[in-house]
Design an enzyme around this catalytic site. Structure first.
Site, PDB file in Angstrom:
ATOM      1  N   HIS A   1     -13.571 -40.742  -6.604  1.00 29.97           N
ATOM      2  CA  HIS A   1     -12.842 -39.268  -6.677  1.00 29.97           C
ATOM      3  C   HIS A   1     -12.945 -38.636  -5.212  1.00 29.97           C
ATOM      4  CE1 HIS A   1     -14.204 -39.932 -10.932  1.00 29.97           C
ATOM      5  NE2 HIS A   1     -12.816 -39.270 -11.327  1.00 29.97           N
TER       6      HIS A   1
ATOM      7  N   GLU B   1       0.199 -45.306 -12.938  1.00 35.64           N
ATOM      8  CA  GLU B   1       0.438 -44.902 -11.545  1.00 35.64           C
ATOM      9  C   GLU B   1       1.708 -45.563 -11.078  1.00 35.64           C
ATOM     10  OE1 GLU B   1      -2.330 -45.724 -12.312  1.00 35.64           O
ATOM     11  OE2 GLU B   1      -3.479 -43.456 -12.395  1.00 35.64           O
TER      12      GLU B   1
END
Ligand SMILES: Cc1ncc(C[n+]2csc(CCOP(=O)(O)OP(=O)(O)O)c2C)c(N)n1
Ligand SMILES: [Mg+2]
Lengths: 410, 337
Positions: free
Chosen positions: B129, B60
Site C-alpha cells: 500500500h 485490474e
C-alpha cells in the site's frame, strides 16, 4: 425480426443496504444430509449438480446427518472447536490491540473460522497451504506458535518476517504455510504449480489454496483452474464466499446467475458448494477433494458459503454499505455455536466444559499478548535492526544496495 | 472558491466532468455505492446515477481493458485502481494496448482513458500500500503521467486528464489526501484548509498537462520533485535556510523541460527527489536530461534523493521514506562542490 430496441446497461445491486431489514429469503438452503457423497473417482461432468446446491451435515438440532458425515471422533471435534474458538479469541485480541494503536492494521475472520480450521484438519500437516490473508485459522490449527503470530503483527524484534509486512501477512514454511501476499489472488495459480511439482516428483503431498469471492474476478483465479485442469494438478482450490469484498456484494464478482463453484464446470473440474459454517461439511468436502487429488484424479474447486461477520479490516466501516445486523440474520448460523451444539448433542461436551475452554483460551491469548508486548510493539519501536531492511532483497547484497546502506548509516 | 482537501478536490473534478460530459463514466472497486475506500467518489453514484459511477470486479486487467473498449466506443472512462500497488495485473492492457493503440492503428483509434490510482508511502501500509511505480509508466511511450501535489492542481489536472485524448496515468499521493504532509511524521500535519492551494474553484477549470510550477523561488539549488516530495522539499528548505528553488513537475510526461532548464541554468545545482526506488527511477531520467541540457551550467553532479532500492518495509516506514533530512543532505551535497 431483429431486435432493434435500445440497450441499457445493467449494474448489479445487493438486496439489502443500510436501513433495510436483513433479508436472506433468496438463499436456497437444502436440508442437511440431503445429498449423496459421490465416489472420489466420479466423472467431473456428472458432479456438476454439486456446484449449485449446498453440502450440509449439521442440521438445526445439531445432529450430523447424511452421506457426507465424516464420522469424526469426539476428540477431533473438540480439537476443531478449540481451534475455531482460539482463532476467534486471537482475532478479538488483535483487533483491540489495533484499536489501542499498538499495531497498524488487522483483519478478522469472525464467522468464517470453520473454513480454514476444518480444511487444515482435513488435509495432512505435510500438505502445502497457499493462503489468502484471512486464513489465520489454518495456521492456528496447524499449531503455529501464537506468540510468533502476535510478534508478526507487532513487527517487533521477534517478528519472523523481520517487520517487512503488514499484520496478518504471515509466512511459515515450518508449517507448510506460504508467505501471504497483499496482492490478491496470486497464490491460487502458485498452489497449482506447487502441486504440479509434487506430481512431477512422484511425491504424495498435495497443495491447498484459498481465495476470496471478490478475488475470483482476477485472472489468476482462472489461470489456476485452467492449469489445474490441464495438468490434473493435485490441489484443493477453496473459494471463501463470505458474501462481501470490502463494500462489494458477491454479484459484482461473478454476476447474479452463477455460483462460484460452478466456475469449475467450464474447466472440467468438480465444483462442490458447501455450507461454510458447518465444520463437518467443510471437513467432509475437503477430505473428499484431498482423497481425489491424492489418487491422481486432479483438482477440485470448493465454494464455502459463509458470511463475513465483521468489517473487512480495521480500515473499514461496513455500516456504510450493508445492514448492520445482517450477520445475526445469516441463515447458516455461527460455526462455533453449531459445532458446540453438535458436541453437546452427542454427549461429548457440556456448557461447563465449554466455559472452561473459553476461559483457558482467554488466559492463553491474554498471556501471549503480554509476552509479545514485552518483546515490543510497533508503538514502542522495538524493531528488527535497521540494517535488516536491506537484507533479503537478493540472496547477496549488490554494490548499489551496500552504498545505500552506508548512506542510511547502517 | 471552496476550501477542499485533496479528496474533495478530486471528487469535485469527477462531479464536474460527470455533469458536463455524458461520455464520462467512473468505475472501479468499491467506488459506487460506498464511494471508494478513500472516499474520492462519495456521493457521485447517488447524484449522477448507477450507470455513471459504479462498482467493478476485482480485476485490474479487466478494469483497464473494459475502459479501453469504452474509449473505443467514444466514452471517456475514469477507472480507479484502488492502490497503485495493485495496478500490475493491468500492465499488459496499459503497455501493449492503451499506450499503443493510436500508433499501431496509424491514428485510426485512440484511447481517452484516465486511470486514477493512489500511490506512495507514509501511511504504514507496508509494501502493498506504499509503492511509487511512476517510472513503470513514464518509461512507456504513449502514456501521460500526472502527479498533483495540492487540491487546486488535483482538480484542474484531473479535468485535463479526462479531457485528454491520450491515456493518462493519474497518480494521487495518498499521504496528501488529508493534508500537506511534509515528512515530519512526529509533528501534527496541518489540514489543507490552512494551505492557500486548498482554495479550489467550484466549477469547471483546468490546469494544463505539461506545465511545472515553481513553488519556491531560490538561487542556490534547484530541487525537482512531485507529489508528497514537494512538501518535503519545502520543509527541507525551511529547516536548513538553503535558498532552494523548488519545482513541482506536476506532469512527468509530457515534462516541462523549459522550466527545468531555466531554473538549473540559474542555480547551477540540482537535486532530484522522489519516493520511488532509485535504480532506473524517474530521477535517473531527470538527471540525464539536466546533464544533457545544462551541462555547462552545472557546478556539481546532480544529486538523487529517493527511496532505498528495497520493497517498502512496514516496520521501517520512516527509515525508508526520504524525509526532509535526506533532502537537506542532498541539497548540501549539491552545494558542496
Ligand atoms: C490485486 C489487488 N487488487 C485490489 C486489492 C485491494 N483489496 C484488498 S482486499 C479486497 C477485497 C477482497 O475481497 P474477497 O476476495 O472477497 O476477500 P475477503 O476480504 O472477503 O476475505 C480488495 C479489493 C488488493 N489487495 N489486491
Ligand atoms: Mg469476500
Amino acid at each position: 425480426m431483429r431486435n432493434r430496441g435500445t440497450l441499457s446497461l445493467h449494474i448489479p445491486e445487493p438486496h439489502n443496504r443500510p436501513g433495510d431489514a436483513p433479508d436472506f429469503s433468496n438463499i436456497l438452503i437444502p436440508p442437511a444430509g440431503a445429498l449423496e457423497r459421490p465416489p472420489i473417482d466420479a466423472n467431473a461432468r456428472a458432479l456438476s449438480p454439486y456446484a449449485y446446491t449446498l453440502i450440509r451435515v449439521l442440521d438445526a438440532e445439531g445432529r450430523a446427518v447424511g452421506a457426507w458425515n465424516p464420522h469424526l471422533e469426539p476428540q477431533a471435534l473438540i480439537k476443531g472447536l478449540h481451534d475455531m474458538m482460539l482463532t476467534r479469541a486471537f482475532d478479538e485480541r488483535m483487533y483491540r490491540v489495533q484499536r489501542q494503536g499498538k499495531i497498524s492494521f488487522y483483519v478478522k475472520s469472525t464467522g468464517e473460522e470453520a473454513v480454514s480450521v476444518a480444511a487444515a484438519h482435513a488435509v495432512e500437516a505435510s500438505d502445502m497451504c497457499f493462503p489468502a490473508y484471512r486464513q489465520q485459522g489454518f495456521l492456528i490449527a496447524r499449531g503455529y506458535p501464537l506468540i510468533d503470530m502476535m510478534c508478526q503483527c507487532f513487527s517487533n524484534v521477534r517478528d519472523p518476517i523481520k517487520g517487512r509486512q503488514l499484520p496478518v501477512m504471515y509466512s511459515a514454511s515450518s508449517h507448510n504455510f506460504f508467505t501471504v501476499s497483499g496482492n490478491l489472488g496470486t497464490q491460487f495459480p502458485q498452489a497449482v504449480g506447487w502441486a504440479m511439482a509434487s506430481a512431477y516428483k512422484n511425491d504424495d503431498r498435495i497443495a491447498v489454496s484459498f481465495i476470496g469471492d471478490g478475488t475470483t474476478a482476477e485472472g489468476d483465479f482462472h489461470h489456476a483452474l485452467n492449469f489445474a485442469a490441464v495438468y490434473r494438478a493435485p490441489v484443493v482450490l477453496n473459494v471463501v464466499n463470505n458474501q462481501w469484498a470490502i463494500s462489494s456484494f458477491n454479484g459484482i464478482a461473478c454476476g447474479e446467475e452463477a455460483t462460484f463453484a460452478a466456475r469449475a464446470i467450464g474447466y472440467g473440474l468438480p465444483g462442490l458448494r458447501v455450507d461454510g459454517n458447518d465444520f463437518l461439511a467443510v471437513y467432509a468436502a475437503e477430505q473428499w477433494a484431498a482423497e481425489r487429488a491424492r489418487a491422481n484424479l486432479g483438482a477440485t474447486l470448493i465454494e464455502h458459503y459463509t458470511y463475513r461477520a465483521e468489517a473487512h479490516s480495521t480500515s473499514d466501516d461496513p455500516s456504510r454499505y450493508r445492514p448492520t445486523d445482517e450477520w445475526q440474520a445469516w441463515p447458516l448460523g455461527d460455526p462455533v455455536a453449531r459445532l458446540k451444539q453438535h458436541l453437546i448433542h452427542i454427549g461429548a461436551w457440556s456448557e461447563a466444559e465449554h466455559q472452561a475452554l473459553s476461559d483457558e483460551i482467554a488466559t492463553l491469548t491474554r498471556e501471549t499478548q503480554r509476552e509479545a508486548e514485552t518483546i515490543g510493539t510497533l508503538a514502542t519501536g522495538s524493531r528488527p535492526a535497521k540494517a535488516t531492511m536491506f537484507e533479503d532483497v537478493y540472496e547477496e547484497i549488490p554494490w548499489h544496495l551496500q552504498a545505500q546502506m552506508k548512506e542510511a548509516g547502517v | 472558491m471552496t476550501a477542499m482537501n485533496m479528496i474533495q478536490a478530486l471528487n469535485s473534478a469527477l462531479d464536474v466532468m460527470l455533469a458536463k460530459d455524458p461520455n464520462v463514466l467512473v468505475f472501479g472497486q468499491d467506488v459506487g455505492y460506498f464511494g471508494g475506500v478513500f472516499r474520492a467518489t462519495e456521493g457521485l453514484q447517488k447524484k449522477h446515477g448507477m450507470t455513471r459511477c459504479f462498482d467493478a470486479p476485482i480485476a485490474e486487467s479487466g478494469l483497464v481493458a473494459v475502459g479501453i473498449g469504452m474509449s473505443v466506443y467514444g466514452l471517456r472512462p475514469v477507472v480507479e485502481i484502488q492502490f497503485a500497488d495493485y495496478i500490475y495485473p493491468a500492465y499488459d492492457q496499459i503497455v501493449s494496448e492503451a499506450a499503443r493503440i493510436r500508433y499501431r492503428s496509424g491514428g485510426d483509434f485512440h484511447v481517452p482513458l484516465t486511470i486514477r490510482t493512489p500511490y506512495g508511502g507514509g501511511i504504514y501500509g507496508g509494501q502493498t500500500h506504499s509503492q511509487s511505480p511512476e517510472a513503470l509508466f513514464t518509461h512507456v511511450t504513449g502514456l501521460k503521467t500526472v502527479v498533483p501535489s495540492n487540491p487546486r492542481d488535483a482538480k484542474g489536472l484531473l479535468i485535463s486528464a479526462i479531457e485528454d485524448n491520450d491515456p493518462v496515468i493519474f497518480l494521487e499521493p495518498k499521504r496528501l489526501y488529508s493534508g500537506p504532509f511534509d515528512g515530519y511524521h512526529d509533528r501534527p500535519v496541518q489540514p489543507w484548509s490552512k494551505h492557500g492551494l486548498s482554495e479550489v474553484p467550484d466549477g469547471y477549470y483546468s490546469v494544463p498537462l505539461g506545465e511545472a510550477a515553481v513553488v519556491r523561488e531560490g538561487s542556490a539549488v534547484t530541487v525537482l520533485c512531485y507529489g508528497t516530495m514537494v512538501h518535503v522539499a519545502l520543509a527541507a528548505a525551511e529547516a536548513t535556510g538553503i535558498d532552494a528553488e523548488i519545482i513541482d513537475l506536476r506532469t512527468l510526461i509530457p515534462l516541462d523541460i523549459k522550466a527545468i532548464v531555466r531554473s538549473v541554468q540559474k542555480t547551477g545545482r540540482c537535486v532530484v527527489a522522489h519516493e520511488a526506488t532509485q535504480t532506473s527511477g524517474y530521477g535517473a531520467e531527470l538527471s540525464a536530461l539536466v546533464q544533457e541540457h545544462c551541462f555547462y551550467h552545472l557546478e556539481a553532479p546532480v544529486q538523487r534523493v529517493t527511496g532505498w532500492d528495497t520493497p517498502y518495509p512496514h516496520a521501517f516506514e520512516w527509515d525508508y521514506f526520504p524525509g526532509p533530512d535526506r533532502v537537506a543532505e542532498g541539497m548540501r551535497r549539491a552545494l558542496a562542490s
